[in-house]
Structure formats: structure tokens, C-alpha cells
Scaffold this motif. Structure first.
Motif, PDB file in Angstrom:
ATOM      1  N   ILE A 152       0.833  -1.212   0.000  1.00  0.00           N
ATOM      2  CA  ILE A 152       0.000   0.000   0.000  1.00  0.00           C
ATOM      3  C   ILE A 152       0.864   1.256   0.000  1.00  0.00           C
ATOM      4  O   ILE A 152       0.693   2.138  -0.840  1.00  0.00           O
ATOM      5  CB  ILE A 152      -1.016   0.058   1.164  1.00  0.00           C
ATOM      6  CG1 ILE A 152      -2.031  -1.101   1.047  1.00  0.00           C
ATOM      7  CG2 ILE A 152      -1.753   1.410   1.191  1.00  0.00           C
ATOM      8  CD1 ILE A 152      -3.011  -1.183   2.205  1.00  0.00           C
ATOM      9  N   VAL A 153       1.803   1.346   0.945  1.00  0.00           N
ATOM     10  CA  VAL A 153       2.655   2.537   1.014  1.00  0.00           C
ATOM     11  C   VAL A 153       4.001   2.312   0.328  1.00  0.00           C
ATOM     12  O   VAL A 153       4.821   3.222   0.251  1.00  0.00           O
ATOM     13  CB  VAL A 153       2.888   2.975   2.482  1.00  0.00           C
ATOM     14  CG1 VAL A 153       1.587   3.409   3.112  1.00  0.00           C
ATOM     15  CG2 VAL A 153       3.548   1.860   3.292  1.00  0.00           C
ATOM     16  N   VAL A 159      10.196  10.105   5.925  1.00  0.00           N
ATOM     17  CA  VAL A 159       8.759  10.297   5.779  1.00  0.00           C
ATOM     18  C   VAL A 159       8.063   9.132   6.468  1.00  0.00           C
ATOM     19  O   VAL A 159       8.247   7.969   6.093  1.00  0.00           O
ATOM     20  CB  VAL A 159       8.347  10.363   4.295  1.00  0.00           C
ATOM     21  CG1 VAL A 159       6.881  10.750   4.170  1.00  0.00           C
ATOM     22  CG2 VAL A 159       9.233  11.356   3.547  1.00  0.00           C
ATOM     23  N   LEU A 160       7.283   9.433   7.492  1.00  0.00           N
ATOM     24  CA  LEU A 160       6.631   8.393   8.275  1.00  0.00           C
ATOM     25  C   LEU A 160       5.437   7.841   7.497  1.00  0.00           C
ATOM     26  O   LEU A 160       4.601   8.595   6.993  1.00  0.00           O
ATOM     27  CB  LEU A 160       6.182   8.954   9.623  1.00  0.00           C
ATOM     28  CG  LEU A 160       7.259   9.679  10.444  1.00  0.00           C
ATOM     29  CD1 LEU A 160       6.707  10.094  11.804  1.00  0.00           C
ATOM     30  CD2 LEU A 160       8.496   8.798  10.626  1.00  0.00           C
ATOM     31  N   ARG A 161       5.351   6.517   7.401  1.00  0.00           N
ATOM     32  CA  ARG A 161       4.281   5.864   6.633  1.00  0.00           C
ATOM     33  C   ARG A 161       3.560   4.840   7.508  1.00  0.00           C
ATOM     34  O   ARG A 161       4.143   4.261   8.437  1.00  0.00           O
ATOM     35  CB  ARG A 161       4.845   5.151   5.390  1.00  0.00           C
ATOM     36  CG  ARG A 161       5.787   5.963   4.529  1.00  0.00           C
ATOM     37  CD  ARG A 161       5.161   7.213   3.936  1.00  0.00           C
ATOM     38  NE  ARG A 161       3.972   6.952   3.134  1.00  0.00           N
ATOM     39  CZ  ARG A 161       3.984   6.637   1.832  1.00  0.00           C
ATOM     40  NH1 ARG A 161       5.155   6.534   1.206  1.00  0.00           N
ATOM     41  NH2 ARG A 161       2.868   6.443   1.160  1.00  0.00           N
ATOM     42  N   ASN A 162       2.297   4.577   7.167  1.00  0.00           N
ATOM     43  CA  ASN A 162       1.494   3.586   7.884  1.00  0.00           C
ATOM     44  C   ASN A 162       0.472   3.010   6.920  1.00  0.00           C
ATOM     45  O   ASN A 162      -0.186   3.759   6.198  1.00  0.00           O
ATOM     46  CB  ASN A 162       0.806   4.237   9.086  1.00  0.00           C
ATOM     47  CG  ASN A 162      -0.055   3.251   9.867  1.00  0.00           C
ATOM     48  OD1 ASN A 162      -1.118   2.862   9.416  1.00  0.00           O
ATOM     49  ND2 ASN A 162       0.400   2.879  11.055  1.00  0.00           N
ATOM     50  N   ALA A 169      -2.194  11.106   2.814  1.00  0.00           N
ATOM     51  CA  ALA A 169      -1.128  10.131   3.044  1.00  0.00           C
ATOM     52  C   ALA A 169      -0.310  10.454   4.287  1.00  0.00           C
ATOM     53  O   ALA A 169       0.473   9.609   4.748  1.00  0.00           O
ATOM     54  CB  ALA A 169      -0.225  10.051   1.819  1.00  0.00           C
ATOM     55  N   GLY A 170      -0.458  11.650   4.815  1.00  0.00           N
ATOM     56  CA  GLY A 170       0.269  12.029   6.026  1.00  0.00           C
ATOM     57  C   GLY A 170      -0.319  11.352   7.254  1.00  0.00           C
ATOM     58  O   GLY A 170      -1.531  11.404   7.478  1.00  0.00           O
ATOM     59  N   VAL A 171       0.523  10.725   8.066  1.00  0.00           N
ATOM     60  CA  VAL A 171       0.008  10.024   9.244  1.00  0.00           C
ATOM     61  C   VAL A 171      -0.391  11.000  10.345  1.00  0.00           C
ATOM     62  O   VAL A 171      -1.311  10.730  11.122  1.00  0.00           O
ATOM     63  CB  VAL A 171       1.023   8.994   9.777  1.00  0.00           C
ATOM     64  CG1 VAL A 171       1.192   7.863   8.786  1.00  0.00           C
ATOM     65  CG2 VAL A 171       2.367   9.622  10.087  1.00  0.00           C
ATOM     66  N   PHE A 172       0.288  12.127  10.417  1.00  0.00           N
ATOM     67  CA  PHE A 172      -0.094  13.190  11.349  1.00  0.00           C
ATOM     68  C   PHE A 172      -0.663  14.331  10.518  1.00  0.00           C
ATOM     69  O   PHE A 172       0.029  14.903   9.682  1.00  0.00           O
ATOM     70  CB  PHE A 172       1.106  13.669  12.172  1.00  0.00           C
ATOM     71  CG  PHE A 172       1.687  12.601  13.071  1.00  0.00           C
ATOM     72  CD1 PHE A 172       0.975  12.135  14.161  1.00  0.00           C
ATOM     73  CD2 PHE A 172       2.941  12.070  12.817  1.00  0.00           C
ATOM     74  CE1 PHE A 172       1.506  11.144  14.994  1.00  0.00           C
ATOM     75  CE2 PHE A 172       3.476  11.090  13.636  1.00  0.00           C
ATOM     76  CZ  PHE A 172       2.757  10.625  14.734  1.00  0.00           C
TER      77      PHE A 172
END
Length: 498
Positions: free
Chosen positions: A260-261, A368-371, A476-479
Motif C-alpha cells: 500500500i505505502v 517520511v513516516l508511513r502507515n 497520506a500524512g500520518v499526522f
């Protein structure tokens, strides 16, 4: 006349220094065999330009007319690559030329290698020129928007032919080094004109090549010589830093390593890079903070729609260790109040997209933080473009888009042309099957732009598409970029201070 077309290709090869006059006899005889000409008639070239597509077209058309190949998209591509492979120098020659230029100046080496890849038609410059491109200004900077028209559409006849082809495990994937020189088949592209450059990364064998369908200048692929899967771990940072020390004028980054990411190819370790400055590179740090134990590393949160931690240091070792500290902390981090779960039922969700470059003598590493957590309402991912945006962008958000360059599907090119006519005329899109997905968005566009007319319709549509891409990145940003989201981001930062 077919003989003239052959002579045009030979003289192109001489002009581009792909072959020498000493090679002409062998090259001509090989082309005679491939085209089943049976002999040669002396002739004079009638084209001295550099448009390789124009040079190849009559040769490919001839092969189709004489039924040497099926007249399908894939067969044409396989055949024109076979023709260019006849002009392509041996690997040892290409590697020696690159290394000689590199010894003088790394930029000279990559300038030559990119031009060489274009001359060979491995980088298909003619097709890339068909892509639509524009920019869109946002509060985060100027985003790049592209509609990809360079990759050929699937030909139904090729799909039918592919069903008849016996499956093969060679090469294992399109990134394996065995692709160089490979003849290809209906379901695997030909690569007779590919000449990767060997390099050493983290003590292992890697290669550099360019993307055939570049999305930006000198779009590079760095790939492990071994067929091993993508993995974001402590070692990835030294690998990235090795590459930018070897090519300090390039950036390099990795797609995330989870579905997905992640990227489209997770089975083979590779990075992408090149000579381009993206909007994210220009985005400033908005909140600085310190990470204990790393006094030589500057850290901060970037003013960007996705959640980015920027680390900067001249101390490569400290930067790699600090980057890994962030990675390890993020892998294990959960914040139910912010809908962030590190894992569910043993399935991991947190990873990063790391991107490295050199700037003013220092290493810069954007994390870049992804989830990839999914819900019943968002089965494609909670941090994936919202369903309301899928009419523009439904695909995964990978490395290139993370940095602010939208790669939008080819179907949009025709959609824009139709909407450019219909919307100023007050026509509804709801009863037009191929455009109905845009209807809600188009009605809002018309409402927000009373000035819409035939002359300005395209500009307005393009800018509204650009704004959709901004929303895609925010999704797409987790925060999130709200006060609550910023506070949640700082809660994660607090864990790095412990």
C-alpha cells in the motif's frame, strides 16, 4: 525504401558514436539478417536528424508489413529494441567510458551516461515528451503534476498472446542484472540496449541505470545485483549515503517496504534517485528539536503535507545512527488517539520512506513516516487517498509523489480535453460513463469558478487537479496538518528524546 531506412539507422549510430566506421559492415549485415532482406543495395541516407523514433518507424513498419513480427504494441517495442541492440556497444566499453569520465568529474560521467541512454532509445525521450506537465502552487510550495502518457497502453492482442507464452523465471524480475541484453517477450520488455553501470554499495555489488520512462531529470534506478527483497532497516541509511557520496550531485531515496505505502516492486532491493530538486527538498523546517546522544545532528519537522522528520549532519556515522533511532522508534509506535497502530494481529503497519542528498557539504536525510493500516471504511488504507479523490488518483503514493511530483494516470489526458469542452458549456458529466466519476468534483469546480469559460477552462481544470494532489498528500500524512495532528506528531517526537 527499406535500404535507405537501414542506412539512416547506421549513420545515426555513427553520429551518436554508438558505432564506428569499422563496425558498419557487421552492423549492416546483422540488420539485413534481422529484416530478412536477403542482400544489400547501395543507397544514401535521406535523414540526418536525431529523432530516433522517426528513424526506427519505417523499419518497424516494414517488419509488420512483411509479417516478420505481429503488428502489436509489444511486438513493435521488442523489435525496435532489437534493432537498437545491434548498435549498442559491449558492456565493458560502456563501463570503461563511464569510469574514465567519472575519474575526471562524476557529473560529466552521469551527463554522458544519460545522453548515451537516450541515444540508445533505452530512455525513450520521444515518448517522455508526450507526458503532460504543469505546476501548482500551494502553501507547501510548488508541486509538479504529470500525466503519464509515455508508457504504452496494454494492447488487447498482446494480452491474448501473453496467455500463450510459457511462463519463465528468467529474469526473476525487471530489476535483475540479467535483464541487460535480454531479448524480452510479450510479457517482459526487451533490454538489448541496456548497459548498467556496476557500483559498490555497503560492500556489495549494485548497479546504476536510468528509468526508460523518466518522470524527472536523470531519473535513476540503483539496484542490488542480488534478487533480495526491499527492506528498510539500519543498513539502508549507509547504502543511501554510499550512493550520494559516489554521486554527490544526485538525491537517492527508497520506497517504503510495506504494501500500500511501498513501491510497485518490493521483491528486489532498489532505490530511485536523480538530478532534480523536488518541492519537498525546498520545504523548510517548521519545528526544530534535539535528539539526545546526537549533538552533531540537527533535527526538525518539515512544513509538508506528509509527516517528515529532517535530519542534517556533516557526520555521516552519527546521521545514520540517528536515522535508525527514528526508524526503530516509529516501527514500534502506536497512538490510538491519532489512529496510529504499529501492528494489528501481528501484521506490522509502520515504516518510512527515507530520502538522502548532500547540501552545503552536509548529509540531509528526510524520513517520511508511513502507515498502511486499513479499516472497513478505508480498505485501501487509512493513509491512502480518500475515495472521493480516486477519480484523479487511486494508486499508491510512492517515493516520487511523496516528494511532491504527481504521477497521474494516462486516462486523465483525454478526460481533461473533454471537460475543457463540456464544463464551460454547462454540460453535466453524470450521464457520460467515462466522465461520471468526475461529476461531483466538476460541479464543485464550476461553482467555485464563475469566471470559467472556454479560454481559461484548461488552466482552471489543471489547477484544480493540482489541488486534488495536495489533498492526496495530506491524506497520506500520518499526522494531519491540523492543530490536533501537529500535537500528535510532537507526542511521537517526545519519544525520541527519551
Amino acid at each position: 525504401m527499406i535500404y535507405t531506412a537501414v542506412q539512416n539507422l547506421i549513420e545515426y549510430g555513427i553520429r551518436k558514436e554508438l558505432i564506428t566506421n569499422d563496425d558498419v559492415f557487421v552492423v549492416r549485415n546483422t540488420l539485413i539478417d534481422v529484416l530478412a532482406l536477403g542482400g544489400w543495395e547501395d543507397c544514401t541516407a535521406d535523414y540526418t536528424g536525431d529523432d530516433i523514433d522517426a528513424i526506427l518507424a519505417p523499419l518497424v513498419n516494414y517488419a509488420c508489413e512483411k509479417e516478420l513480427i505481429p503488428d502489436t504494441t509489444s511486438s513493435r517495442d521488442l523489435f525496435d529494441t532489437k534493432l537498437m541492440g545491434i548498435l549498442t556497444p559491449m558492456p565493458r566499453e560502456v563501463i570503461a567510458e563511464f569510469r574514465a569520465k567519472y575519474a575526471s568529474d562524476p557529473e560529466e560521467a552521469t551527463d554522458w551516461y544519460y545522453r548515451f541512454s537516450q541515444d540508445l532509445n533505452y530512455v525513450r525521450a520521444g515518448r517522455i515528451a508526450k507526458d503532460l506537465r504543469w505546476t501548482h502552487d500551494t502553501v507547501y510550495g510548488t508541486l509538479d503534476i504529470t500525466i503519464n502518457r509515455s508508457k504504452p497502453e496494454k494492447d488487447p492482442r498482446d494480452i491474448a498472446l501473453a496467455k500463450k507464452v510459457q511462463s519463465s523465471a528468467y529474469p526473476k524480475c525487471q530489476l535483475c542484472p540479467e535483464n541487460a541484453g535480454f531479448a524480452g517477450h510479450v510479457s517482459h520488455p526487451a533490454r538489448q540496449n541496456l548497459r548498467p553501470i556496476p557500483m559498490t554499495v555497503a560492500g556489495g555489488d549494485w548497479n546504476l541505470q536510468y528509468s526508460p520512462y523518466s518522470y524527472y531529470n536523470e531519473h535513476s534506478i540503483f539496484f542490488n545485483a542480488a534478487h533480495v527483497p526491499m527492506k528498510i532497516d539500519a543498513a539502508v541509511f549507509d547504502k543511501l549515503f554510499d550512493i550520494i557520496e559516489y554521486l554527490p550531485h544526485y538525491f537517492v531515496g527508497s520506497n517504503a517496504d510495506l504494501p500500500i505505502v511501498g513501491g510497485s516492486i518490493l521483491s528486489h532491493e532498489h532505490f530511485q534517485g536523480g538530478r532534480y530538486t523536488f518541492a519537498m527538498n525546498k520545504a523548510p523546517v517548521e519545528t526544530e528539536f534535539e535528539i539526545p546522544g546526537y549533538p552533531t545532528v540537527k533535527a526538525g519537522l518539515v512544513n509538508w503535507p506528509m509527516s517528515v522528520i529532517r535530519l542534517v549532519s556533516a557526520d555521516r556515522k552519527a546521521l545514520a545512527e540517528c536515522s535508525n533511532k527514528v526508524l526503530v522508534a516509529w516501527r514500534a509506535y502506536s497512538d490510538p488517539a491519532a489512529m496510529i497502530f504499529s501492528e494489528t494481529d501481528g501484521t506490522p503497519h509502520n515504516t518510512i520512506t527515507p530520502i538522502a542528498r548532500k547540501e552545503n557539504g552536509e548529509f540531509v536525510c528526510d524520513l517520511v513516516l508511513r502507515n498502511n493500516y486499513t479499516t472497513e471504511e478505508r480498505p485501501m488504507g487509512l493513509y491512502h487517498p480518500a475515495p472521493a479523490l480516486h477519480h484523479i488518483k487511486k494508486e499508491n503514493i510512492g517515493l516520487i509523489e511523496v516528494m511532491g511530483l504527481a504521477v497521474l494516470p494516462a486516462r486523465l489526458a483525454q478526460d481533461i480535453e473533454k471537460m475543457e469542452e463540456l464544463l464551460p458549456a454547462g454540460e453535466s458529466l453524470r450521464d457520460i460513463p467515462e466522465l461520471a466519476g468526475h461529476a461531483d468534483w466538476a460541479e464543485e469546480l464550476v461553482k467555485n469558478h464563475p469566471e470559467l469559460n472556454r479560454e481559461n477552462a484548461r488552466e482552471i481544470i489543471e489547477q484544480e487537479i493540482g489541488d486534488v494532489f495536495r489533498q492526496v498528500l495530506e491524506d497520506a500524512g500520518v499526522f494531519k496538518r491540523t492543530e490536533e495532528g501537529k500535537a500528535a506528531f510532537l507526542r511521537f517526537v517526545d519519544t525520541l528524546r527519551k
